[in-house]
Design a protein around this motif. Structure first.
Motif, PDB file in Angstrom:
ATOM      1  N   TYR A  51       0.849  -1.153   0.049  1.00  0.00           N
ATOM      2  CA  TYR A  51       0.225  -0.074  -0.004  1.00  0.00           C
ATOM      3  C   TYR A  51       0.813   1.177  -0.397  1.00  0.00           C
ATOM      4  O   TYR A  51       0.536   2.476  -1.235  1.00  0.00           O
ATOM      5  CB  TYR A  51      -0.829   0.356   1.400  1.00  0.00           C
ATOM      6  CG  TYR A  51      -1.972   1.289   1.029  1.00  0.00           C
ATOM      7  CD1 TYR A  51      -3.123   0.795   1.212  1.00  0.00           C
ATOM      8  CD2 TYR A  51      -1.834   2.561   1.697  1.00  0.00           C
ATOM      9  CE1 TYR A  51      -4.049   2.283   0.633  1.00  0.00           C
ATOM     10  CE2 TYR A  51      -2.352   3.855   2.027  1.00  0.00           C
ATOM     11  CZ  TYR A  51      -3.759   3.131   1.554  1.00  0.00           C
ATOM     12  OH  TYR A  51      -4.433   4.255   1.082  1.00  0.00           O
ATOM     13  N   ASN A  52       1.826   1.403   0.757  1.00  0.00           N
ATOM     14  CA  ASN A  52       2.403   2.259   1.064  1.00  0.00           C
ATOM     15  C   ASN A  52       3.929   2.688  -0.183  1.00  0.00           C
ATOM     16  O   ASN A  52       3.589   3.908  -0.645  1.00  0.00           O
ATOM     17  CB  ASN A  52       3.501   2.567   2.021  1.00  0.00           C
ATOM     18  CG  ASN A  52       2.975   2.475   3.333  1.00  0.00           C
ATOM     19  OD1 ASN A  52       1.683   3.011   3.704  1.00  0.00           O
ATOM     20  ND2 ASN A  52       3.775   2.121   4.588  1.00  0.00           N
ATOM     21  N   ALA A  53       4.236   1.943  -0.510  1.00  0.00           N
ATOM     22  CA  ALA A  53       4.795   1.740  -1.596  1.00  0.00           C
ATOM     23  C   ALA A  53       3.724   2.139  -3.115  1.00  0.00           C
ATOM     24  O   ALA A  53       3.932   3.143  -3.816  1.00  0.00           O
ATOM     25  CB  ALA A  53       5.419   0.412  -2.689  1.00  0.00           C
ATOM     26  N   TRP A  54       2.524   1.936  -3.513  1.00  0.00           N
ATOM     27  CA  TRP A  54       2.063   2.398  -4.634  1.00  0.00           C
ATOM     28  C   TRP A  54       1.651   2.842  -4.191  1.00  0.00           C
ATOM     29  O   TRP A  54       0.543   3.960  -5.836  1.00  0.00           O
ATOM     30  CB  TRP A  54       0.708   0.870  -4.253  1.00  0.00           C
ATOM     31  CG  TRP A  54       1.366   0.076  -5.534  1.00  0.00           C
ATOM     32  CD1 TRP A  54       1.894  -1.513  -5.317  1.00  0.00           C
ATOM     33  CD2 TRP A  54       1.563   0.196  -6.928  1.00  0.00           C
ATOM     34  NE1 TRP A  54       2.032  -2.039  -6.186  1.00  0.00           N
ATOM     35  CE2 TRP A  54       2.421  -1.127  -7.581  1.00  0.00           C
ATOM     36  CE3 TRP A  54       1.687   1.261  -8.342  1.00  0.00           C
ATOM     37  CZ2 TRP A  54       2.463  -1.271  -8.915  1.00  0.00           C
ATOM     38  CZ3 TRP A  54       1.544   0.899  -9.424  1.00  0.00           C
ATOM     39  CH2 TRP A  54       2.059  -0.456  -9.906  1.00  0.00           C
ATOM     40  N   TYR A  55       0.731   3.322  -2.906  1.00  0.00           N
ATOM     41  CA  TYR A  55       0.075   5.190  -2.964  1.00  0.00           C
ATOM     42  C   TYR A  55       1.363   5.683  -3.763  1.00  0.00           C
ATOM     43  O   TYR A  55       1.125   7.196  -4.422  1.00  0.00           O
ATOM     44  CB  TYR A  55       0.165   5.717  -1.390  1.00  0.00           C
ATOM     45  CG  TYR A  55      -0.438   6.539  -1.419  1.00  0.00           C
ATOM     46  CD1 TYR A  55      -2.518   7.023  -1.904  1.00  0.00           C
ATOM     47  CD2 TYR A  55      -0.216   7.940  -1.508  1.00  0.00           C
ATOM     48  CE1 TYR A  55      -2.838   7.746  -1.450  1.00  0.00           C
ATOM     49  CE2 TYR A  55      -0.836   9.642  -1.845  1.00  0.00           C
ATOM     50  CZ  TYR A  55      -1.906   9.297  -1.999  1.00  0.00           C
ATOM     51  OH  TYR A  55      -3.051  10.795  -1.917  1.00  0.00           O
ATOM     52  N   ILE A 125      -3.107  -1.284  12.211  1.00  0.00           N
ATOM     53  CA  ILE A 125      -2.848  -0.556  10.522  1.00  0.00           C
ATOM     54  C   ILE A 125      -3.133   0.719   9.849  1.00  0.00           C
ATOM     55  O   ILE A 125      -2.084   0.807   9.714  1.00  0.00           O
ATOM     56  CB  ILE A 125      -3.484  -2.098   9.628  1.00  0.00           C
ATOM     57  CG1 ILE A 125      -4.546  -2.422   9.493  1.00  0.00           C
ATOM     58  CG2 ILE A 125      -2.534  -3.603   9.986  1.00  0.00           C
ATOM     59  CD1 ILE A 125      -4.968  -1.111   8.837  1.00  0.00           C
ATOM     60  N   HIS A 126      -4.203   1.560  10.731  1.00  0.00           N
ATOM     61  CA  HIS A 126      -4.289   2.364  10.529  1.00  0.00           C
ATOM     62  C   HIS A 126      -2.711   3.253  11.166  1.00  0.00           C
ATOM     63  O   HIS A 126      -3.352   4.951  10.942  1.00  0.00           O
ATOM     64  CB  HIS A 126      -5.353   2.808  11.589  1.00  0.00           C
ATOM     65  CG  HIS A 126      -6.406   2.125  11.253  1.00  0.00           C
ATOM     66  ND1 HIS A 126      -7.103   2.525   9.629  1.00  0.00           N
ATOM     67  CD2 HIS A 126      -7.582   1.437  11.437  1.00  0.00           C
ATOM     68  CE1 HIS A 126      -8.439   1.375   9.320  1.00  0.00           C
ATOM     69  NE2 HIS A 126      -8.636   0.919  10.737  1.00  0.00           N
ATOM     70  N   PHE A 127      -2.411   2.923  11.663  1.00  0.00           N
ATOM     71  CA  PHE A 127      -1.117   4.125  11.737  1.00  0.00           C
ATOM     72  C   PHE A 127       0.098   3.329  11.447  1.00  0.00           C
ATOM     73  O   PHE A 127       1.472   4.466  11.631  1.00  0.00           O
ATOM     74  CB  PHE A 127      -0.394   3.918  13.719  1.00  0.00           C
ATOM     75  CG  PHE A 127      -1.685   3.733  14.153  1.00  0.00           C
ATOM     76  CD1 PHE A 127      -2.888   5.359  14.375  1.00  0.00           C
ATOM     77  CD2 PHE A 127      -2.447   3.139  14.966  1.00  0.00           C
ATOM     78  CE1 PHE A 127      -3.730   4.946  15.195  1.00  0.00           C
ATOM     79  CE2 PHE A 127      -3.427   2.824  16.218  1.00  0.00           C
ATOM     80  CZ  PHE A 127      -3.679   4.039  16.241  1.00  0.00           C
ATOM     81  N   ALA A 128       0.061   2.804  10.252  1.00  0.00           N
ATOM     82  CA  ALA A 128       0.732   2.352   9.253  1.00  0.00           C
ATOM     83  C   ALA A 128       0.681   2.188   7.973  1.00  0.00           C
ATOM     84  O   ALA A 128       1.782   2.880   7.631  1.00  0.00           O
ATOM     85  CB  ALA A 128       1.154   0.004   9.436  1.00  0.00           C
ATOM     86  N   PRO A 137       0.511   9.030   9.119  1.00  0.00           N
ATOM     87  CA  PRO A 137       1.484   8.542   9.851  1.00  0.00           C
ATOM     88  C   PRO A 137       2.804   7.936   9.130  1.00  0.00           C
ATOM     89  O   PRO A 137       2.623   7.804   7.739  1.00  0.00           O
ATOM     90  CB  PRO A 137       1.217   6.684  10.506  1.00  0.00           C
ATOM     91  CG  PRO A 137      -0.515   6.533   9.989  1.00  0.00           C
ATOM     92  CD  PRO A 137      -0.712   7.917   9.563  1.00  0.00           C
ATOM     93  N   PRO A 138       3.890   8.350   9.510  1.00  0.00           N
ATOM     94  CA  PRO A 138       4.349   8.647   8.462  1.00  0.00           C
ATOM     95  C   PRO A 138       5.233   6.795   7.728  1.00  0.00           C
ATOM     96  O   PRO A 138       4.891   5.918   8.532  1.00  0.00           O
ATOM     97  CB  PRO A 138       6.252   9.008   9.052  1.00  0.00           C
ATOM     98  CG  PRO A 138       5.849   8.249  10.959  1.00  0.00           C
ATOM     99  CD  PRO A 138       4.425   8.433  11.173  1.00  0.00           C
ATOM    100  N   ILE A 139       6.302   6.783   6.387  1.00  0.00           N
ATOM    101  CA  ILE A 139       6.422   5.303   6.216  1.00  0.00           C
ATOM    102  C   ILE A 139       7.419   4.589   6.482  1.00  0.00           C
ATOM    103  O   ILE A 139       8.437   5.083   6.862  1.00  0.00           O
ATOM    104  CB  ILE A 139       6.027   5.617   4.348  1.00  0.00           C
ATOM    105  CG1 ILE A 139       5.321   6.434   4.349  1.00  0.00           C
ATOM    106  CG2 ILE A 139       6.420   4.106   3.822  1.00  0.00           C
ATOM    107  CD1 ILE A 139       5.105   6.403   2.200  1.00  0.00           C
ATOM    108  N   ALA A 140       7.154   2.866   7.238  1.00  0.00           N
ATOM    109  CA  ALA A 140       8.546   2.499   7.696  1.00  0.00           C
ATOM    110  C   ALA A 140       8.078   1.324   7.091  1.00  0.00           C
ATOM    111  O   ALA A 140       7.105   0.961   6.294  1.00  0.00           O
ATOM    112  CB  ALA A 140       7.849   1.905   9.310  1.00  0.00           C
TER     113      ALA A 140
END
Length: 224
Positions: A51-55, A125-128, A137-140
């Motif tokens: 999710y974080n990569a594709w956003y 997961i809402h904080f990730a 939230p920042p990306i980790a």
């Protein structure tokens, strides 16, 4: 497979060409996806990274913006075409209806979403998940071996940074995220239990308020 999700996210972070990782993920078979993600820890690790990569990819490379960035099925994976909403609300939130605050299931979710979804919803997961806004939230980089510890750390950090306690008014103001997905947190009672866990205080007599969400663009917000 889990390593691929990390490598994709890393390439996005350093602004390198990620086409090889995207192709490798796209070329996976559906059975490989099911067999490789066979427990909730693996599912959360993989799908949060994806999710974080594709956003970032959709926002930067394809210049997608709200609301279409969430709904368009532009993510190729194992013969599927998925949207960010498919990942968040379908898979990671066990096919919850996006606008029900976490209380209602989706009407007739597609078979693949049901098969890929987590067994239990994990509010952490809402904080990730990062949707490119200042209030996100920042990306980790999430890793299978450390997923629970990492999600706990993300939760503690985000809650401490976004919560304002007013003892005079007996009121706690928290992120709007907890309102949007109130059911995932167990309602007001669950939010107060989470606050107690974070701040080691009893908030049973306090009211809960929700702050405004800052949607100003903030791409590339990776944690250190």
């Amino acid at each position: 497979m889990l390593k691929l999700s990390e490598e994709l996210l890393y390439k996005v972070k350093i602004k390198a060409d990620s086409k090889a990782e995207e192709k490798a993920l796209s070329d996976l078979s559906y059975n490989q996806l099911l067999e490789g993600l066979n427990n909730d820890a693996a599912k959360k690790t993989f799908w949060v990274n994806m999710y974080n990569a594709w956003y970032q990819i959709l926002a930067i490379r394809l210049n997608k913006t709200r609301p279409k960035i969430f709904t368009e099925k532009l993510i190729p994976l194992a013969g599927l075409s998925l949207s960010l909403d498919d990942i968040e609300h379908g898979i990671l939130r066990k096919y919850r209806w996006k606008w029900s605050m976490g209380y209602l299931p989706q009407f007739l979710p597609q078979k693949a979403i049901k098969e890929l979804a987590v067994d239990s919803i994990d509010y952490r997961i809402h904080f990730a998940l990062n949707c490119g806004a200042k209030s996100c939230p920042p990306i980790a980089f999430y890793r299978y071996a450390n997923i629970d510890r990492q999600l706990d750390m993300a939760t503690m950090s985000f809650m401490k940074g976004e919560s304002v306690i007013d003892d005079d008014k007996k009121q706690v103001t928290v992120s709007k995220i907890l309102s949007w997905f109130k059911g995932d947190f167990g309602g007001t009672k669950g939010i107060k239990a989470l606050l107690k866990k974070v701040f080691l205080r009893d908030f049973s007599a306090y009211s809960i308020q929700f702050n405004d969400y800052n949607w100003d663009k903030d791409l590339g917000n990776f944690s250190n």
